[in-house]
Design a protein around this motif. Structure first.
Motif, PDB file in Angstrom:
ATOM      1  N   VAL A  46       1.128  -1.351  -0.242  1.00  0.00           N
ATOM      2  CA  VAL A  46       0.374  -0.109   0.419  1.00  0.00           C
ATOM      3  C   VAL A  46       0.806   1.511   0.120  1.00  0.00           C
ATOM      4  O   VAL A  46       0.855   2.125  -0.846  1.00  0.00           O
ATOM      5  CB  VAL A  46      -0.750  -0.095   1.476  1.00  0.00           C
ATOM      6  CG1 VAL A  46      -1.944   1.326   1.759  1.00  0.00           C
ATOM      7  CG2 VAL A  46      -1.628  -1.081   0.964  1.00  0.00           C
ATOM      8  N   ASP A  47       1.631   1.595   0.886  1.00  0.00           N
ATOM      9  CA  ASP A  47       2.857   2.243   0.726  1.00  0.00           C
ATOM     10  C   ASP A  47       3.760   3.195  -0.277  1.00  0.00           C
ATOM     11  O   ASP A  47       3.886   3.819  -0.293  1.00  0.00           O
ATOM     12  CB  ASP A  47       3.588   1.926   2.464  1.00  0.00           C
ATOM     13  CG  ASP A  47       2.966   2.457   3.623  1.00  0.00           C
ATOM     14  OD1 ASP A  47       1.844   2.823   3.733  1.00  0.00           O
ATOM     15  OD2 ASP A  47       3.657   1.494   4.418  1.00  0.00           O
ATOM     16  N   ASN A  48       3.988   1.623  -0.845  1.00  0.00           N
ATOM     17  CA  ASN A  48       5.123   1.871  -1.912  1.00  0.00           C
ATOM     18  C   ASN A  48       3.697   1.411  -3.559  1.00  0.00           C
ATOM     19  O   ASN A  48       4.674   1.592  -4.614  1.00  0.00           O
ATOM     20  CB  ASN A  48       5.772   0.734  -2.448  1.00  0.00           C
ATOM     21  CG  ASN A  48       6.828   0.873  -1.165  1.00  0.00           C
ATOM     22  OD1 ASN A  48       7.192   1.963  -0.836  1.00  0.00           O
ATOM     23  ND2 ASN A  48       7.434  -0.109  -0.820  1.00  0.00           N
ATOM     24  N   ASP A  49       2.842   1.875  -3.032  1.00  0.00           N
ATOM     25  CA  ASP A  49       1.814   2.440  -4.619  1.00  0.00           C
ATOM     26  C   ASP A  49       1.972   0.934  -5.396  1.00  0.00           C
ATOM     27  O   ASP A  49       1.881   0.397  -7.128  1.00  0.00           O
ATOM     28  CB  ASP A  49       2.092   2.855  -4.993  1.00  0.00           C
ATOM     29  CG  ASP A  49       1.592   4.370  -4.660  1.00  0.00           C
ATOM     30  OD1 ASP A  49       1.194   5.175  -3.774  1.00  0.00           O
ATOM     31  OD2 ASP A  49       2.059   5.734  -4.572  1.00  0.00           O
ATOM     32  N   PHE A  50       1.418  -0.247  -4.741  1.00  0.00           N
ATOM     33  CA  PHE A  50       2.018  -1.529  -5.195  1.00  0.00           C
ATOM     34  C   PHE A  50       0.688  -2.163  -6.248  1.00  0.00           C
ATOM     35  O   PHE A  50       0.639  -2.732  -7.557  1.00  0.00           O
ATOM     36  CB  PHE A  50       2.450  -2.922  -4.448  1.00  0.00           C
ATOM     37  CG  PHE A  50       2.359  -4.546  -5.134  1.00  0.00           C
ATOM     38  CD1 PHE A  50       3.390  -4.634  -6.294  1.00  0.00           C
ATOM     39  CD2 PHE A  50       1.614  -5.099  -4.347  1.00  0.00           C
ATOM     40  CE1 PHE A  50       3.329  -6.223  -6.923  1.00  0.00           C
ATOM     41  CE2 PHE A  50       1.464  -6.422  -4.997  1.00  0.00           C
ATOM     42  CZ  PHE A  50       2.273  -6.801  -5.784  1.00  0.00           C
ATOM     43  N   GLY A  54      -4.503   0.959  -2.625  1.00  0.00           N
ATOM     44  CA  GLY A  54      -4.485   1.935  -1.826  1.00  0.00           C
ATOM     45  C   GLY A  54      -5.433   1.654  -0.508  1.00  0.00           C
ATOM     46  O   GLY A  54      -5.220   0.967   0.184  1.00  0.00           O
ATOM     47  N   PRO A  55      -5.975   3.174  -1.186  1.00  0.00           N
ATOM     48  CA  PRO A  55      -6.958   2.775   0.385  1.00  0.00           C
ATOM     49  C   PRO A  55      -7.838   1.562   0.001  1.00  0.00           C
ATOM     50  O   PRO A  55      -8.364   1.432   1.733  1.00  0.00           O
ATOM     51  CB  PRO A  55      -7.161   4.124  -0.029  1.00  0.00           C
ATOM     52  CG  PRO A  55      -6.294   4.499  -0.724  1.00  0.00           C
ATOM     53  CD  PRO A  55      -5.922   3.835  -1.273  1.00  0.00           C
ATOM     54  N   GLU A  58      -6.300  -0.826   1.969  1.00  0.00           N
ATOM     55  CA  GLU A  58      -5.899  -0.657   3.367  1.00  0.00           C
ATOM     56  C   GLU A  58      -8.078  -1.677   3.544  1.00  0.00           C
ATOM     57  O   GLU A  58      -7.766  -2.068   4.627  1.00  0.00           O
ATOM     58  CB  GLU A  58      -5.416   0.201   3.903  1.00  0.00           C
ATOM     59  CG  GLU A  58      -5.675  -0.158   5.407  1.00  0.00           C
ATOM     60  CD  GLU A  58      -4.741   1.207   5.970  1.00  0.00           C
ATOM     61  OE1 GLU A  58      -4.991   1.466   6.967  1.00  0.00           O
ATOM     62  OE2 GLU A  58      -4.267   2.105   5.090  1.00  0.00           O
ATOM     63  N   LYS A  59      -8.579  -1.098   3.186  1.00  0.00           N
ATOM     64  CA  LYS A  59     -10.040  -0.883   3.713  1.00  0.00           C
ATOM     65  C   LYS A  59     -10.099  -2.664   3.690  1.00  0.00           C
ATOM     66  O   LYS A  59     -10.871  -3.223   4.309  1.00  0.00           O
ATOM     67  CB  LYS A  59     -11.213  -0.749   2.701  1.00  0.00           C
ATOM     68  CG  LYS A  59     -12.301  -0.621   3.304  1.00  0.00           C
ATOM     69  CD  LYS A  59     -13.312  -0.410   1.986  1.00  0.00           C
ATOM     70  CE  LYS A  59     -14.610  -0.860   3.232  1.00  0.00           C
ATOM     71  NZ  LYS A  59     -16.111   0.465   2.273  1.00  0.00           N
ATOM     72  N   LEU A  60      -9.833  -3.522   2.741  1.00  0.00           N
ATOM     73  CA  LEU A  60     -10.027  -4.968   2.506  1.00  0.00           C
ATOM     74  C   LEU A  60      -9.128  -5.707   3.526  1.00  0.00           C
ATOM     75  O   LEU A  60      -9.350  -6.540   4.017  1.00  0.00           O
ATOM     76  CB  LEU A  60      -9.947  -5.520   0.989  1.00  0.00           C
ATOM     77  CG  LEU A  60      -9.395  -7.240   0.738  1.00  0.00           C
ATOM     78  CD1 LEU A  60     -10.802  -7.900   1.160  1.00  0.00           C
ATOM     79  CD2 LEU A  60      -8.921  -7.524  -0.312  1.00  0.00           C
ATOM     80  N   ASP A  61      -8.000  -5.639   3.872  1.00  0.00           N
ATOM     81  CA  ASP A  61      -7.079  -6.183   4.737  1.00  0.00           C
ATOM     82  C   ASP A  61      -7.850  -6.300   5.719  1.00  0.00           C
ATOM     83  O   ASP A  61      -7.519  -7.080   6.669  1.00  0.00           O
ATOM     84  CB  ASP A  61      -5.899  -5.544   4.339  1.00  0.00           C
ATOM     85  CG  ASP A  61      -4.879  -6.201   5.749  1.00  0.00           C
ATOM     86  OD1 ASP A  61      -4.307  -6.992   4.618  1.00  0.00           O
ATOM     87  OD2 ASP A  61      -4.798  -5.210   7.209  1.00  0.00           O
ATOM     88  N   VAL A  62      -8.500  -4.635   5.894  1.00  0.00           N
ATOM     89  CA  VAL A  62      -8.901  -4.876   7.580  1.00  0.00           C
ATOM     90  C   VAL A  62     -10.071  -4.960   7.929  1.00  0.00           C
ATOM     91  O   VAL A  62     -10.244  -6.105   8.689  1.00  0.00           O
ATOM     92  CB  VAL A  62      -9.287  -3.084   8.074  1.00  0.00           C
ATOM     93  CG1 VAL A  62     -10.286  -3.069   9.161  1.00  0.00           C
ATOM     94  CG2 VAL A  62      -7.866  -2.358   8.409  1.00  0.00           C
ATOM     95  N   ILE A  63     -10.845  -5.273   6.926  1.00  0.00           N
ATOM     96  CA  ILE A  63     -12.515  -6.143   6.825  1.00  0.00           C
ATOM     97  C   ILE A  63     -12.034  -7.413   7.331  1.00  0.00           C
ATOM     98  O   ILE A  63     -12.065  -8.760   8.134  1.00  0.00           O
ATOM     99  CB  ILE A  63     -12.894  -5.772   6.189  1.00  0.00           C
ATOM    100  CG1 ILE A  63     -13.772  -4.025   5.812  1.00  0.00           C
ATOM    101  CG2 ILE A  63     -14.346  -6.946   5.655  1.00  0.00           C
ATOM    102  CD1 ILE A  63     -14.352  -3.955   4.420  1.00  0.00           C
TER     103      ILE A  63
END
Length: 250
Positions: A46-50, A54-55, A58-63
């Protein structure tokens, strides 16, 4: 447990579970350690725009993480969890499962059940196919960790790789739970949820949970020959549960 809201919250919470597991000699720390590694890799992406978005990732990762964390803390309170996680968590009370079995049964519950649910939720109201590119990139993140985990397990018991290659049956056991295959199935499940009416979602998840829990039998009772091999591996594993968690964490 209060839901986590950021990827950093996920990493911190997983760190707390790992610390608690080391203190209590709890094998549940093995999966939490692997999961923390995966989450750190996703954060770096996410931080490196892979990722394309990205946002959203991160939302998917958190869910996704909240499903595991909710199951973990609910189980600690002796309350009901999904059948898939119940199988995984109950394995921690047994002596014979090796580190690899603990990892695989956690992967089974979290990827085969939880990931599709999380993907469908993050794509709600949009065409889920827009998520496919980033979903596939998660495969790349996981694939990069597979070799790393193999090396970690070899540290815990150096002759494990030789034994895995020695018997085709154990190879088949591992292939059945390869991360890529699991994630492919998760994508199909995500699409099914995304295209189904809201009143069918609960039942679809329940049916999927039953199937995923049934699949856990491959890990728990992999057959006589594989079981004998795994028992030999278990007797040869080095160190305490804390030591093994530290090996996985390096």
């Amino acid at each position: 447990m209060k839901p986590v809201h950021t990827i950093d919250d996920v990493i911190i919470t997983l760190g707390n579970i790992i610390l608690e597991s080391k203190t209590n000699n709890n094998p549940l720390g093995y999966f939490a350690t692997l999961y923390r590694k995966v989450t750190i890799k996703v954060k770096e992406g996410v931080d490196n725009d892979f990722f394309d978005d990205g946002p959203r990732m991160e939302k998917l990762d958190v869910i996704f993480a909240n499903r595991y964390l909710d199951a973990y803390f609910t189980f600690q309170e002796n309350k009901t969890v999904t059948k898939s996680w119940e199988k995984a968590f109950n394995l921690s009370n047994k002596y014979w499962p090796i580190v690899l079995q603990h990892l695989l049964i956690g992967i089974n519950a979290h990827i085969n059940l939880d990931l599709g649910i999380a993907a469908a939720e993050v794509a709600k109201g949009e065409d889920i196919e827009n998520l496919k590119g980033d979903f596939d990139k998660i495969n790349e993140v996981l694939s990069s960790l597979v070799k790393e985990v193999e090396n970690d397990l070899a540290e815990i018991w150096p002759t494990l790789k030789k034994i895995l290659k020695w018997t085709r049956k154990v190879d088949d056991f591992l292939v059945d739970f390869s991360m890529k295959l699991a994630r492919d199935g998760a994508w199909e499940f995500a699409k099914e949820l995304s295209s189904s009416p809201g009143n069918m979602i609960t039942e679809l998840i329940r049916e999927r949970d039953v199937k995923v829990a049934e699949k856990a039998r491959i890990v728990i009772k992999p057959g006589f020959i594989v079981q004998i091999v795994l028992m030999i591996v278990r007797l040869g594993e080095r160190g305490t549960i804390k030591d093994k968690i530290n090996d996985l964490n390096e």
